[in-house]
Write a protein that holds these residues in place. Structure first.
Motif, PDB file in Angstrom:
ATOM      1  N   LEU A 105      42.393  53.251  42.655  1.00 47.81           N
ATOM      2  CA  LEU A 105      43.122  52.008  42.383  1.00 47.81           C
ATOM      3  C   LEU A 105      43.985  52.268  41.167  1.00 47.81           C
ATOM      4  N   LEU A 106      45.282  52.458  41.405  1.00 48.37           N
ATOM      5  CA  LEU A 106      46.199  52.845  40.342  1.00 48.37           C
ATOM      6  C   LEU A 106      47.203  51.757  40.001  1.00 48.37           C
ATOM      7  N   SER A 107      47.714  51.076  41.013  1.00 45.75           N
ATOM      8  CA  SER A 107      48.768  50.086  40.817  1.00 45.75           C
ATOM      9  C   SER A 107      48.717  49.082  41.956  1.00 45.75           C
ATOM     10  N   MET A 108      49.068  47.838  41.675  1.00 43.46           N
ATOM     11  CA  MET A 108      49.145  46.841  42.741  1.00 43.46           C
ATOM     12  C   MET A 108      50.216  47.211  43.758  1.00 43.46           C
ATOM     13  N   GLU A 109      51.203  47.993  43.331  1.00 42.39           N
ATOM     14  CA  GLU A 109      52.266  48.411  44.234  1.00 42.39           C
ATOM     15  C   GLU A 109      51.729  49.290  45.359  1.00 42.39           C
ATOM     16  N   HIS A 110      50.590  49.942  45.115  1.00 43.99           N
ATOM     17  CA  HIS A 110      50.011  50.850  46.103  1.00 43.99           C
ATOM     18  C   HIS A 110      49.122  50.135  47.114  1.00 43.99           C
ATOM     19  N   LEU A 111      48.821  48.861  46.885  1.00 40.73           N
ATOM     20  CA  LEU A 111      47.914  48.125  47.770  1.00 40.73           C
ATOM     21  C   LEU A 111      48.697  47.351  48.823  1.00 40.73           C
ATOM     22  N   THR A 112      48.218  47.391  50.048  1.00 36.64           N
ATOM     23  CA  THR A 112      48.787  46.543  51.089  1.00 36.64           C
ATOM     24  C   THR A 112      48.187  45.148  50.956  1.00 36.64           C
ATOM     25  N   THR A 113      48.821  44.164  51.589  1.00 32.66           N
ATOM     26  CA  THR A 113      48.262  42.812  51.555  1.00 32.66           C
ATOM     27  C   THR A 113      46.907  42.786  52.247  1.00 32.66           C
ATOM     28  N   GLU A 114      46.724  43.617  53.249  1.00 33.12           N
ATOM     29  CA  GLU A 114      45.422  43.688  53.936  1.00 33.12           C
ATOM     30  C   GLU A 114      44.345  44.195  52.983  1.00 33.12           C
ATOM     31  N   GLU A 115      44.668  45.191  52.189  1.00 30.59           N
ATOM     32  CA  GLU A 115      43.696  45.722  51.229  1.00 30.59           C
ATOM     33  C   GLU A 115      43.383  44.696  50.147  1.00 30.59           C
ATOM     34  N   ILE A 116      44.408  43.980  49.689  1.00 36.89           N
ATOM     35  CA  ILE A 116      44.184  42.928  48.696  1.00 36.89           C
ATOM     36  C   ILE A 116      43.223  41.877  49.253  1.00 36.89           C
ATOM     37  N   ASN A 117      43.506  41.403  50.459  1.00 35.31           N
ATOM     38  CA  ASN A 117      42.670  40.360  51.055  1.00 35.31           C
ATOM     39  C   ASN A 117      41.253  40.847  51.330  1.00 35.31           C
ATOM     40  N   GLN A 123      50.648  48.700  34.448  1.00 35.63           N
ATOM     41  CA  GLN A 123      49.914  47.923  35.440  1.00 35.63           C
ATOM     42  C   GLN A 123      48.483  47.644  34.985  1.00 35.63           C
ATOM     43  N   HIS A 124      47.905  46.590  35.531  1.00 36.43           N
ATOM     44  CA  HIS A 124      46.500  46.235  35.279  1.00 36.43           C
ATOM     45  C   HIS A 124      45.961  45.658  36.588  1.00 36.43           C
ATOM     46  N   PRO A 125      45.736  46.521  37.595  1.00 34.09           N
ATOM     47  CA  PRO A 125      45.420  46.016  38.933  1.00 34.09           C
ATOM     48  C   PRO A 125      44.129  45.216  39.043  1.00 34.09           C
ATOM     49  N   SER A 126      43.092  45.573  38.302  1.00 35.55           N
ATOM     50  CA  SER A 126      41.852  44.798  38.433  1.00 35.55           C
ATOM     51  C   SER A 126      42.009  43.402  37.855  1.00 35.55           C
ATOM     52  N   GLN A 127      42.816  43.250  36.796  1.00 33.71           N
ATOM     53  CA  GLN A 127      43.096  41.913  36.265  1.00 33.71           C
ATOM     54  C   GLN A 127      43.891  41.103  37.274  1.00 33.71           C
ATOM     55  N   SER A 128      44.867  41.741  37.912  1.00 32.19           N
ATOM     56  CA  SER A 128      45.653  41.045  38.928  1.00 32.19           C
ATOM     57  C   SER A 128      44.765  40.569  40.065  1.00 32.19           C
ATOM     58  N   LEU A 129      43.868  41.421  40.519  1.00 30.88           N
ATOM     59  CA  LEU A 129      42.999  41.053  41.639  1.00 30.88           C
ATOM     60  C   LEU A 129      42.058  39.911  41.271  1.00 30.88           C
ATOM     61  N   LEU A 130      41.554  39.894  40.043  1.00 26.99           N
ATOM     62  CA  LEU A 130      40.686  38.778  39.656  1.00 26.99           C
ATOM     63  C   LEU A 130      41.498  37.497  39.484  1.00 26.99           C
ATOM     64  N   ASP A 131      42.754  37.633  39.059  1.00 29.73           N
ATOM     65  CA  ASP A 131      43.635  36.461  38.988  1.00 29.73           C
ATOM     66  C   ASP A 131      43.894  35.911  40.392  1.00 29.73           C
ATOM     67  N   LEU A 132      44.165  36.811  41.334  1.00 25.00           N
ATOM     68  CA  LEU A 132      44.387  36.387  42.716  1.00 25.00           C
ATOM     69  C   LEU A 132      43.148  35.714  43.280  1.00 25.00           C
ATOM     70  N   TYR A 133      41.996  36.257  42.973  1.00 23.96           N
ATOM     71  CA  TYR A 133      40.744  35.664  43.455  1.00 23.96           C
ATOM     72  C   TYR A 133      40.561  34.260  42.885  1.00 23.96           C
ATOM     73  N   THR A 134      40.872  34.097  41.594  1.00 25.22           N
ATOM     74  CA  THR A 134      40.763  32.786  40.943  1.00 25.22           C
ATOM     75  C   THR A 134      41.692  31.774  41.612  1.00 25.22           C
ATOM     76  N   ILE A 135      42.910  32.184  41.900  1.00 21.01           N
ATOM     77  CA  ILE A 135      43.880  31.282  42.538  1.00 21.01           C
ATOM     78  C   ILE A 135      43.459  30.960  43.968  1.00 21.01           C
ATOM     79  N   LYS A 136      43.004  31.964  44.698  1.00 16.28           N
ATOM     80  CA  LYS A 136      42.605  31.723  46.089  1.00 16.28           C
ATOM     81  C   LYS A 136      41.400  30.794  46.169  1.00 16.28           C
ATOM     82  N   LYS A 137      40.456  30.935  45.251  1.00 17.39           N
ATOM     83  CA  LYS A 137      39.307  30.019  45.219  1.00 17.39           C
ATOM     84  C   LYS A 137      39.766  28.584  45.009  1.00 17.39           C
ATOM     85  N   GLU A 138      40.800  28.416  44.227  1.00 14.77           N
ATOM     86  CA  GLU A 138      41.274  27.081  43.869  1.00 14.77           C
ATOM     87  C   GLU A 138      42.083  26.435  44.994  1.00 14.77           C
TER      88      GLU A 138
END
Length: 292
Positions: free
Chosen positions: A4-16, A126-141
């Motif tokens: 896990l290096l950058s959010m740019e490297h993740l597909t939307t499927e991997e994010i979800n 980049q800070h991909p794990s912070q981005s993913l936890l932010d996305l998780y917080t927003i999706k929960k809401e």
């Protein structure tokens, strides 16, 4: 996913997939890793939340956390990061979590290194794990990202959080707006006033003023910054009833956000910290399983 290096490297499927697994962990599911992996956390910059969050997540998925103190490592003697990571690989490490001051430090690890590399922050990159936890917080809401108006306000050009979140949120269907002083916009098209943003935003994500990453003008005033670009009590009253406040922390109270708002009903700032453990559990499990 093997790194896990950058959010740019993740597909939307991997994010979800990671967000779904984070939810499963929050719901009480246990890790499905086949064995106890050895993990080391190499933090060459100060960190409270990210480092301890990763350590907690690693233990919760059954990993053995091998202590590593960057201030006493051979890097201080001139050893390259590559040689340090290669040494840890030979000792028996399966994964390393790294935070470093250099942008894209991980490029020198892409060839010749056979352990998993998780980027915990590279310079102002980049800070991909912070981005993913932010996305998780927003999706929960909100349940989804489609059509949400998300305002990211603060030190945009030096923020790896802003860079990581911007493209991911846009790919997931959100409308992303930026607010900052003109000199902190960098390559981002930014607003310089709250006027068009405060009443339409579903999420207001404040960013820390990063004094250590650039020379702040000597005339910089915390009070004037808060008045112009911070989330004041008066601005909070104009927000949508359903809107939330976020901040990756650490928070400069009464600079980026009024102290009274840090733990108000609409604030998710400390929820983000808790969500970070579940999200990093999902990251570690996903990457290590990808190497099985």
């Amino acid at each position: 996913m093997k790194n896990l290096l950058s959010m740019e490297h993740l597909t939307t499927e991997e994010i979800n997939r990671i967000l779904h697994r984070a939810q499963a962990f929050e719901n009480g599911e246990t890790s499905s890793l086949s064995r106890a992996y050895n993990v080391a956390n190499l933090f060459f910059e100060p960190s409270t939340r990210t480092k301890t969050s990763f350590e907690m997540a690693e233990r919760k998925v059954g990993c053995t956390v091998i202590p590593f103190d960057a201030s006493f490592s051979s890097v201080t003697k001139g050893e390259t990061l590559y040689d340090t990571v290669k040494t840890l690989e030979m000792i028996g490490m399966d994964a390393v979590v790294i935070r470093a001051k250099e942008d894209e430090y991980y490029n020198e690890l892409l060839e010749g290194i056979n352990v998993a590399v998780i980027n915990a922050g590279d310079g102002a990159g980049q800070h991909p794990s912070q981005s993913l936890l932010d996305l998780y917080t927003i999706k929960k809401e909100f349940g989804s990202f489609e059509g949400l108006n998300i305002t990211i306000a603060g030190d945009i050009s030096h923020s790896r959080v802003a860079k990581s979140n911007a493209s991911a949120l846009q790919r997931l269907g959100a409308n992303v707006h930026f607010l900052c002083p003109e000199e902190w916009a960098g390559d981002f098209k930014s607003h310089h006033s709250w006027d068009d943003l405060i009443e339409i935003s579903d999420v207001i994500m404040l960013l820390r003023v990063q004094h250590e990453r650039h020379k702040v003008n000597k005339s910089f005033s915390k009070e004037s910054y808060h008045e112009e670009y911070g989330l004041t009590v008066e601005r909070e009253k104009k927000m949508k009833d359903t809107a939330i406040i976020m901040h990756p922390a650490p928070v400069n109270r009464d600079v980026e956000v009024a102290s009274e708002l840090v733990e108000c009903e609409r604030s998710r700032i400390f929820d983000q910290v808790r969500n970070g453990v579940y999200t990093r559990m999902a990251i570690i499990e996903t990457i290590l399983q990808g190497r099985e």
